[in-house]
Motif scaffolding. Structure first.
Motif, PDB file in Angstrom:
ATOM      1  N   PRO A 326      22.150  50.153  57.595  1.00  0.00           N
ATOM      2  CA  PRO A 326      21.124  50.538  56.617  1.00  0.00           C
ATOM      3  C   PRO A 326      21.167  52.037  56.331  1.00  0.00           C
ATOM      4  O   PRO A 326      21.474  52.849  57.211  1.00  0.00           O
ATOM      5  N   VAL A 327      20.858  52.403  55.079  1.00  0.00           N
ATOM      6  CA  VAL A 327      20.759  53.815  54.716  1.00  0.00           C
ATOM      7  C   VAL A 327      19.283  54.172  54.599  1.00  0.00           C
ATOM      8  O   VAL A 327      18.433  53.300  54.359  1.00  0.00           O
ATOM      9  N   PRO A 328      18.919  55.447  54.794  1.00  0.00           N
ATOM     10  CA  PRO A 328      17.511  55.852  54.663  1.00  0.00           C
ATOM     11  C   PRO A 328      17.016  55.627  53.232  1.00  0.00           C
ATOM     12  O   PRO A 328      17.796  55.648  52.281  1.00  0.00           O
ATOM     13  N   ARG A 329      15.719  55.393  53.083  1.00  0.00           N
ATOM     14  CA  ARG A 329      15.122  55.247  51.756  1.00  0.00           C
ATOM     15  C   ARG A 329      15.442  56.493  50.918  1.00  0.00           C
ATOM     16  O   ARG A 329      15.298  57.628  51.392  1.00  0.00           O
ATOM     17  N   GLY A 330      15.910  56.286  49.712  1.00  0.00           N
ATOM     18  CA  GLY A 330      16.275  57.380  48.823  1.00  0.00           C
ATOM     19  C   GLY A 330      17.742  57.731  48.856  1.00  0.00           C
ATOM     20  O   GLY A 330      18.252  58.397  47.933  1.00  0.00           O
ATOM     21  N   ALA A 331      18.459  57.297  49.924  1.00  0.00           N
ATOM     22  CA  ALA A 331      19.893  57.560  50.012  1.00  0.00           C
ATOM     23  C   ALA A 331      20.668  56.488  49.252  1.00  0.00           C
ATOM     24  O   ALA A 331      20.202  55.361  49.059  1.00  0.00           O
ATOM     25  N   ILE A 332      21.878  56.836  48.816  1.00  0.00           N
ATOM     26  CA  ILE A 332      22.709  55.907  48.047  1.00  0.00           C
ATOM     27  C   ILE A 332      23.554  55.063  48.998  1.00  0.00           C
ATOM     28  O   ILE A 332      24.138  55.568  49.958  1.00  0.00           O
ATOM     29  N   GLY A 333      23.606  53.771  48.726  1.00  0.00           N
ATOM     30  CA  GLY A 333      24.442  52.861  49.489  1.00  0.00           C
ATOM     31  C   GLY A 333      24.840  51.676  48.633  1.00  0.00           C
ATOM     32  O   GLY A 333      24.441  51.565  47.463  1.00  0.00           O
ATOM     33  N   GLU A 334      25.644  50.775  49.225  1.00  0.00           N
ATOM     34  CA  GLU A 334      26.077  49.589  48.484  1.00  0.00           C
ATOM     35  C   GLU A 334      24.983  48.526  48.519  1.00  0.00           C
ATOM     36  O   GLU A 334      24.397  48.247  49.571  1.00  0.00           O
ATOM     37  N   LEU A 335      24.742  47.903  47.374  1.00  0.00           N
ATOM     38  CA  LEU A 335      23.743  46.846  47.297  1.00  0.00           C
ATOM     39  C   LEU A 335      24.357  45.525  47.741  1.00  0.00           C
ATOM     40  O   LEU A 335      25.406  45.118  47.243  1.00  0.00           O
ATOM     41  N   ARG A 336      23.689  44.872  48.677  1.00  0.00           N
ATOM     42  CA  ARG A 336      24.082  43.529  49.086  1.00  0.00           C
ATOM     43  C   ARG A 336      22.943  42.572  48.749  1.00  0.00           C
ATOM     44  O   ARG A 336      21.777  42.866  49.014  1.00  0.00           O
ATOM     45  N   VAL A 337      23.300  41.447  48.165  1.00  0.00           N
ATOM     46  CA  VAL A 337      22.310  40.484  47.685  1.00  0.00           C
ATOM     47  C   VAL A 337      22.399  39.224  48.526  1.00  0.00           C
ATOM     48  O   VAL A 337      23.490  38.673  48.731  1.00  0.00           O
ATOM     49  N   GLY A 338      21.255  38.747  48.993  1.00  0.00           N
ATOM     50  CA  GLY A 338      21.195  37.517  49.764  1.00  0.00           C
ATOM     51  C   GLY A 338      20.144  36.580  49.195  1.00  0.00           C
ATOM     52  O   GLY A 338      19.673  36.743  48.073  1.00  0.00           O
ATOM     53  N   GLY A 339      19.788  35.590  49.978  1.00  0.00           N
ATOM     54  CA  GLY A 339      18.775  34.645  49.536  1.00  0.00           C
ATOM     55  C   GLY A 339      19.371  33.403  48.900  1.00  0.00           C
ATOM     56  O   GLY A 339      20.546  33.070  49.101  1.00  0.00           O
ATOM     57  N   HIS A 340      18.559  32.729  48.084  1.00  0.00           N
ATOM     58  CA  HIS A 340      18.945  31.428  47.542  1.00  0.00           C
ATOM     59  C   HIS A 340      19.775  31.517  46.263  1.00  0.00           C
ATOM     60  O   HIS A 340      20.218  30.489  45.751  1.00  0.00           O
ATOM     61  N   GLY A 341      19.983  32.729  45.737  1.00  0.00           N
ATOM     62  CA  GLY A 341      20.730  32.850  44.494  1.00  0.00           C
ATOM     63  C   GLY A 341      22.197  33.195  44.658  1.00  0.00           C
ATOM     64  O   GLY A 341      22.905  33.375  43.656  1.00  0.00           O
ATOM     65  N   VAL A 342      22.682  33.293  45.882  1.00  0.00           N
ATOM     66  CA  VAL A 342      24.073  33.696  46.110  1.00  0.00           C
ATOM     67  C   VAL A 342      25.016  32.544  45.784  1.00  0.00           C
ATOM     68  O   VAL A 342      24.758  31.386  46.141  1.00  0.00           O
ATOM     69  N   ALA A 343      26.106  32.863  45.109  1.00  0.00           N
ATOM     70  CA  ALA A 343      27.092  31.847  44.748  1.00  0.00           C
ATOM     71  C   ALA A 343      27.773  31.269  45.986  1.00  0.00           C
ATOM     72  O   ALA A 343      27.691  31.829  47.088  1.00  0.00           O
ATOM     73  N   GLN A 344      28.459  30.143  45.783  1.00  0.00           N
ATOM     74  CA  GLN A 344      29.170  29.513  46.892  1.00  0.00           C
ATOM     75  C   GLN A 344      30.418  30.284  47.292  1.00  0.00           C
ATOM     76  O   GLN A 344      30.902  30.156  48.415  1.00  0.00           O
ATOM     77  N   GLY A 345      30.955  31.073  46.373  1.00  0.00           N
ATOM     78  CA  GLY A 345      32.155  31.847  46.648  1.00  0.00           C
ATOM     79  C   GLY A 345      33.142  31.728  45.514  1.00  0.00           C
ATOM     80  O   GLY A 345      32.822  31.240  44.418  1.00  0.00           O
ATOM     81  N   TYR A 346      34.367  32.173  45.773  1.00  0.00           N
ATOM     82  CA  TYR A 346      35.444  32.109  44.780  1.00  0.00           C
ATOM     83  C   TYR A 346      36.243  30.828  44.986  1.00  0.00           C
ATOM     84  O   TYR A 346      36.701  30.553  46.103  1.00  0.00           O
ATOM     85  N   HIS A 347      36.400  30.081  43.925  1.00  0.00           N
ATOM     86  CA  HIS A 347      37.081  28.791  44.025  1.00  0.00           C
ATOM     87  C   HIS A 347      38.500  28.965  44.552  1.00  0.00           C
ATOM     88  O   HIS A 347      39.304  29.723  43.998  1.00  0.00           O
ATOM     89  N   ASP A 348      38.795  28.262  45.636  1.00  0.00           N
ATOM     90  CA  ASP A 348      40.134  28.229  46.224  1.00  0.00           C
ATOM     91  C   ASP A 348      40.640  29.619  46.612  1.00  0.00           C
ATOM     92  O   ASP A 348      41.840  29.865  46.604  1.00  0.00           O
ATOM     93  N   ARG A 349      39.708  30.518  46.958  1.00  0.00           N
ATOM     94  CA  ARG A 349      40.094  31.865  47.395  1.00  0.00           C
ATOM     95  C   ARG A 349      39.344  32.184  48.689  1.00  0.00           C
ATOM     96  O   ARG A 349      38.454  33.024  48.725  1.00  0.00           O
ATOM     97  N   PRO A 350      39.675  31.499  49.778  1.00  0.00           N
ATOM     98  CA  PRO A 350      38.891  31.647  51.020  1.00  0.00           C
ATOM     99  C   PRO A 350      38.913  33.055  51.589  1.00  0.00           C
ATOM    100  O   PRO A 350      37.899  33.526  52.112  1.00  0.00           O
ATOM    101  N   THR A 351      40.049  33.742  51.516  1.00  0.00           N
ATOM    102  CA  THR A 351      40.124  35.092  52.086  1.00  0.00           C
ATOM    103  C   THR A 351      39.230  36.050  51.323  1.00  0.00           C
ATOM    104  O   THR A 351      38.471  36.831  51.910  1.00  0.00           O
ATOM    105  N   LEU A 352      39.306  36.000  49.995  1.00  0.00           N
ATOM    106  CA  LEU A 352      38.468  36.873  49.176  1.00  0.00           C
ATOM    107  C   LEU A 352      36.995  36.518  49.331  1.00  0.00           C
ATOM    108  O   LEU A 352      36.133  37.400  49.378  1.00  0.00           O
ATOM    109  N   THR A 353      36.711  35.234  49.440  1.00  0.00           N
ATOM    110  CA  THR A 353      35.320  34.808  49.635  1.00  0.00           C
ATOM    111  C   THR A 353      34.768  35.359  50.952  1.00  0.00           C
ATOM    112  O   THR A 353      33.634  35.870  51.001  1.00  0.00           O
TER     113      THR A 353
END
Length: 602
Positions: A326-353
């Motif tokens: 985690p980064v401190p509030r106000g600092a820049i970092g990469e956004l990661r999204v979770g929850g029920h809206g995440v896709a299943q992954g990349y079709h037939d691309r297990p390593t990239l997924t």
């Protein structure tokens, strides 16, 4: 939340006669749409489609095509949108890569696509099967659709989205925006673009109606404004450039109640103009891998355009370092999204997924998506977009991996090296390929090859350069390339004056819109400083002179000679060209009158 296939069946019971979809040629009520979906499901099942299969849909958007999408779901399969405007080789690749067992296509579908899939079903012939085909039971874990995005390795990748993720999106958007059954929604996005998903399926979630805009109208601000007024559209989502087009065409206060902007950064001036026009303005954010949208910001002041807001219901977000801390509030970092809206992954691309969808530490069995977008969490709890952690680009709302475009350029065999970057115009960005030419290089041949291999939004402006700038570590200095001014003639082409009335008319329009004194027949629109909004103005002003083009044509036919050759026109135009019309943004409505008189023979 209810799954999307169940939403249609529910509305067919509750509001059987209410208009579900209207494409200006055909109109279907909810009961009619549900019945048509049942007939398509019966036909697909008879052709061997089973639960879990993928079915390609290569049709022009419209009411009948929407019935096909619902029919695919009712048969238990996932749909794969295949844009008829895409190059045939790309369509064939997507169908093969997705493992499509069948394709519902127009009669003029390319041979390459037909050869890639064993079963091709004529989408122009309505099935005669009974409407009451029993729906195949699907679960939240079944795949709803597969949409392909640009791939960093030169190979497009298919994003698989489940019915559960789609249901979460529709429920979250309805609750967030306050969509209601009285709304008339507008669908303007290409169906291969994931923004189309809520446009097509959110109406059934709330019992609203949707108008599917004709493709020709989507890129014409005047026609879109006419369509909005004719249909009484109240709810609409669009990219920033599309909203700007509508505002320039004369969109007035109260004509659209809910305005949703997404897919690109919202400029502050655009936010100010939308706030003066719509009752409610939203800025939505989300990659394809998070079922279209992940966060939303209610825009109440122009400066809010910089915000991507808060997570939609059912979505979680975190701002982390590259190592996942985690980064401190106000600092820049990469956004990661979770929850029920995440896709299943990349079709037939297990390593990239596995790389892009690591386990969710807060949800056993769940995963998060590493967006590659840099954000900061503000003190007020709103998230603010801060850029990209890699070279991925957005042009006209489409996500583009430079590696895929570079591979296509190098595939010509006449280019030694190339780097693709975006150049920011005054109102939008354009894609530019800086290249070091090799033996046999011909700019015209290369541009034609790229048009055959890439979708229009991925065909770059070509600019020759003696050598690509390098960083001390030997990598290409893309920042230096992006900072270069591209305001000259096309790569490797000597100046030649315009030939004939149409070329002269386009050369004059380019000179006026781009603010340059001399435009040759082989000069490149984007090399002269053009961008998406200027392409819109070229199309609008050309209409006043009897020349019919779409803004997208400027991306495909980037020189005066190419565009003049491709432009539609009245049969007598070359013999009796009308005077050049000087049409400002404030006067664009006058063009409508010009068109009406031309249609009536006046």
């Amino acid at each position: 939340p209810r799954l999307a296939p169940h939403l249609l069946a529910r509305q067919a019971r509750l509001r059987p006669d209410k208009i579900a979809v209207d494409d200006l040629t055909h109109r279907l009520g909810y009961a009619d749409l549900d019945g048509a979906a049942g007939r398509w499901a019966g036909l697909l099942a008879a052709r061997g489609v089973r639960r879990g299969d993928v079915v390609g849909v290569c049709l022009r958007p419209g009411a009948a095509a929407l019935a096909v999408l619902y029919g695919v779901w009712r048969a238990g399969a996932a749909y794969l949108p295949l844009d008829p405007a895409y190059p045939p080789e790309r369509l064939a690749f997507m169908a093969r890569d997705a493992g499509a067992v069948a394709v519902v296509a127009q009669p003029d579908a390319p041979d390459e696509l037909r050869q890639a899939v064993g079963r091709v079903i004529d989408g122009d012939r309505a099935p005669t099967e009974p409407a009451g085909f029993p729906a195949v039971a699907v679960t939240p874990n079944d795949t709803a659709y597969l949409i392909y995005t640009s791939g960093s390795t030169g190979r497009p990748k298919g994003v698989a989205v489940s019915h559960g993720a789609l249901a979460n999106l529709l429920d979250g958007m309805a609750r967030t925006t306050g969509a209601r059954q009285q709304d008339m929604m507008m669908s303007t996005s290409a169906w291969s673009f994931d923004m189309s998903v809520p446009e097509l399926f959110l109406p059934a979630a709330v019992g609203a109606s949707v108008v599917v805009a004709p493709r020709a109208a989507v890129s014409d601000g005047i026609e879109m404004l006419r369509l909005i007024r004719r249909t009484g559209t109240t709810w609409m989502q669009a990219t920033p450039s599309a909203w700007r087009m509508l505002l320039d065409a004369g969109l007035e206060r109260g004509e659209v109640s809910t305005a949703i902007c997404g897919a690109e950064r919202m400029p502050v001036p655009l936010a100010a103009d939308l706030l003066a026009t719509a009752e409610t303005v939203w800025n939505f954010y989300g990659p394809t891998e998070t079922a279209v949208w992940a966060t939303a910001a209610r825009v109440t002041e122009p400066e809010h355009a910089r915000l991507i807001g808060r997570p939609l219901p059912g979505v979680t977000v975190a701002v982390l370092t590259a190592q996942g801390l985690p980064v401190p509030r106000g600092a820049i970092g990469e956004l990661r999204v979770g929850g029920h809206g995440v896709a299943q992954g990349y079709h037939d691309r297990p390593t990239l997924t596995a790389e892009r969808f690591p386990p969710d530490p807060h949800r056993p069995g769940g995963r998060v998506y590493r967006t590659g977008d840099l954000v900061r969490l503000r003190a007020d709890g709103e998230y603010e977009f801060a850029g990209r952690a890699d070279d991925q680009m957005k042009v006209r709302g489409y996500r583009i991996e430079p590696g895929e475009v570079e591979d296509a350029v190098l595939g010509s065999g006449t280019v030694r090296s190339v780097a693709v970057v975006t150049l920011a115009g005054q109102e939008s960005s354009s894609l530019v390929a800086y290249l070091v030419p090799g033996d046999g290089f011909d700019v015209g041949e290369l541009r034609a090859l790229l048009r055959d291999r890439l979708p229009g939004q991925m065909v770059p402006t070509l600019v020759t350069i003696a050598a690509l700038p390098r960083l001390p570590n030997g990598k290409v200095d893309r920042r230096a390339l992006s900072a270069r001014a591209v305001t000259g003639p096309s790569a490797g082409v000597a100046f030649a004056p315009a030939e004939g009335p149409r070329e002269e008319a386009f050369a004059a329009l380019w000179s006026e819109v781009l603010g340059v004194t001399r435009v040759g027949r082989h000069d490149n629109f984007f090399a002269l400083g053009g961008d998406s909004m200027r392409a819109l103005r070229i199309a609008q002003r050309a209409a006043g002179q009897g020349l019919t083009i779409e803004p997208a044509d400027v991306f495909t036919y980037q020189t005066v000679a190419e565009l003049a050759s491709a432009a539609g026109r009245p049969g007598t135009w070359e013999e009796t060209p009308p005077p050049q019309a000087q049409v400002s943004a404030a006067d664009l409505r006058k063009v409508r009158a010009l068109r009406a008189r031309a249609t009536q023979g006046e």
